[in-house]
Enzyme design. Structure first.
Site, PDB file in Angstrom:
ATOM      1  N   ASP A 251       0.767  -1.080   0.043  1.00 11.45           N
ATOM      2  CA  ASP A 251      -0.002  -0.126   0.053  1.00 11.45           C
ATOM      3  C   ASP A 251       0.779   1.271  -0.040  1.00 11.45           C
ATOM      4  OD1 ASP A 251      -2.296  -1.445  -0.081  1.00 11.45           O
ATOM      5  OD2 ASP A 251      -2.829  -1.185   2.061  1.00 11.45           O
ATOM      6  N   LYS A 273      -3.233   3.396  -2.145  1.00  9.33           N
ATOM      7  CA  LYS A 273      -4.494   3.908  -2.052  1.00  9.33           C
ATOM      8  C   LYS A 273      -4.352   5.194  -1.178  1.00  9.33           C
ATOM      9  CE  LYS A 273      -7.378   0.293  -1.223  1.00  9.33           C
ATOM     10  NZ  LYS A 273      -6.485  -0.875  -1.326  1.00  9.33           N
ATOM     11  N   MET A 386      -7.503   8.061  10.311  1.00  8.46           N
ATOM     12  CA  MET A 386      -7.679   9.142   8.999  1.00  8.46           C
ATOM     13  C   MET A 386      -8.533  10.263   9.441  1.00  8.46           C
ATOM     14  SD  MET A 386      -8.244   5.944   6.040  1.00  8.46           S
ATOM     15  CE  MET A 386      -9.242   4.979   7.294  1.00  8.46           C
TER      16      MET A 386
END
Length: 502
Positions: A251, A273, A386
């Site tokens: 990732d 991503k 996040m």
């Protein structure tokens, strides 16, 4: 300076051969312990062994000669260790051994050593020996400890099993790629996994089936947690699998330094991503894992943090199950726990918070509150992944349902890494986080009454800007003292080197 060794690394054959160790104390004790890793016939020449050494000799049934040194005592020995603690006496023993044509070693006297004893990692019949030509025994021990961690305890049993198949492989498989391919699958595939789990019967059946099979080997996918990004926070299993992988899918949040831990010739594929920039849709990643597995590859799917925490591992596991591809989950340190460690923050605290919630702030954007919101009211610690872009909505909804605006908040960018930056404040301060454009890495937000127990010494208030161009990272008090007194330390080092004293 030269890059060539002054010694030639080699292994002596000592099974059932006489190895003589002279001495009564710690030096002799250490050499005998090292020799016990072998099948040598150890003879201890110790006329007055110290208590611990005497106990070892008796416990292990080691032949012991309690007599003063005599030149004939070296007769018939394959190796001689002079470990009396008396340098002159040790040199006398070495001279006697050399006169008889026997290699000898005088402890802590490199010039009187025909051979050097390495730091040893023992996975018999596999052995890893580390030497520094006497320059740094402590360094050799540090390297030994790291190698000891990397090599699985089952490696010796796997090597022993391989010995029983060597003849069959030589008869049934032609030299070259066929044999190399078999042994590669043997040491890194299902056989190795079965041995590691203690199931030798399955390991033998699998090894035999592989020997008879003419088709390609079965692939296997490992969904591996890379942790928060620091190389030394990877699990030992994750490190081992990276070294064994044919292909590594990683990732965007996995640092290149972690990806580089994979073996040099492994194929590396970025499937990263990030918000607003998805290099591959999840459906393509799922299909890629299936395709590589069907090709017989060992695949490491490397995910930041833990693969089962907001890592979409569920979709990948479903695709692999449907395709009949074997897979395994390897946990990693999830970012919430790394962030808590950065702040020395008790995620749960007796009498304050007995619950811990992992969530993304997007859960609070809808009209219906998620179930965990009720836990936040009752004092649960909430870790928001996040969290920067949704900080305002998170703060607003939590205060709306009754969480106090004065509830403590801790914020970490790049949790667990050397370049982490730390902020603190209250729930009322949290909306300001959305405007901190200098925070470009992944941000973790931890909210709750237990957060008040954190160490905020090395963090900035949310309401204040970060120091321009300088990350906020913890500095130990010792390092701080060293920075502040650099000139004095440099002067002391100079005195030590020159022998001059003021």
């Amino acid at each position: 300076m030269t890059d060539r060794l002054t010694v030639f690394p080699a292994f002596f054959r000592v099974a059932d051969k006489r190895v003589a160790v002279f001495g009564n104390g710690d030096e002799a004790f250490a050499k005998v312990r090292l020799l016990l890793n072998t099948q040598a016939h150890i003879v201890a020449f110790a006329n007055q062994p110290e208590a611990n050494y005497a106990a070892l000799l008796a416990e292990r049934g080691i032949e012991t000669v309690r007599a003063p040194f005599d030149a004939t005592q070296v007769d018939g020995a394959t190796l001689v260790f002079a470990a009396t603690g008396d340098a002159a006496f040790d040199r006398e023993i070495v001279r006697t051994a050399r006169a008889a044509g026997i290699p000898a070693n005088a402890v802590d006297q490199p010039d009187w050593c025909d051979f050097l004893t390495p730091a040893l990692v023992n996975r018999a019949p596999v052995a890893v020996a580390i030497g520094t030509e006497g320059a740094g025994p402590v360094l050799a021990q540090m390297i030994r400890a790291r190698i000891d961690q990397i090599l699985p305890p089952s490696l010796g049993r796997l090597a022993q099993l391989a010995q029983t198949y060597r003849r069959a492989v030589e008869v049934l498989l032609p030299k070259g790629n066929a044999r190399r391919g078999y042994w590669k699958r043997f040491f890194t595939g299902d056989v190795a996994e079965a041995v590691a789990s203690g199931d030798l019967s399955t390991a033998r059946r699998t090894a035999t089936r592989m020997l008879k099979a003419s088709g390609p080997s079965e692939g296997r996918v490992f969904l591996v947690g890379a942790g928060p990004g620091a190389e030394d926070l990877l699990t030992l299993r994750a490190q081992r699998l990276l070294m064994e992988a044919d292909v590594i899918l990683f990732d965007a949040l996995v640092p290149q330094a972690v990806v580089d831990l994979g073996r040099r010739d492994a194929e590396r594929i970025s499937v990263g991503k990030r918000k607003g920039c998805h290099s591959k849709p999840q459906s393509e990643i799922n299909q890629l894992l299936v395709t590589l597995g069907r090709e017989g590859k060992r695949v490491v799917r490397l995910k930041a943090g833990d693969p089962l925490v907001f890592g979409r591992a569920g979709e990948e596991m479903a695709a692999l199950r449907e395709a009949g591809i074997a897979y395994e989950i390897v946990p990693g340190v999830t970012s919430a726990l790394a962030a808590a460690a950065d702040f020395e923050l008790p995620a749960t605290l007796r009498g304050v918070s007995s619950s811990l919630v992992f969530t993304t702030g997007h859960d609070l954007k809808g009209d219906i509150l998620p179930d965990w919101a009720r836990l936040a009211i009752s004092g649960a610690t909430v870790a928001v992944y996040m969290g920067r872009s949704v900080a305002a909505s998170v703060a607003g909804r939590l205060m709306e349902i009754g969480v106090s605006a004065e509830t403590t908040v801790a914020v970490v960018e790049n949790a667990g890494r050397a370049d982490r930056r730390m902020l603190h404040g209250t729930l009322a301060d949290l909306p300001a986080l959305e405007h901190r454009d200098e925070l470009t890495g992944p941000v973790m937000v931890i909210i709750g009454d237990a957060v008040a127990g954190a160490n905020f010494t090395h963090s900035n208030p949310l309401a204040e800007p970060l120091a321009a161009g300088r990350p906020v990272v913890p500095v130990s008090p010792l390092a701080a003292r060293a920075d502040g007194d650099y000139e004095r330390i440099a002067s002391d080092i100079s005195i030590l080197q020159t022998g001059e004293h003021r």
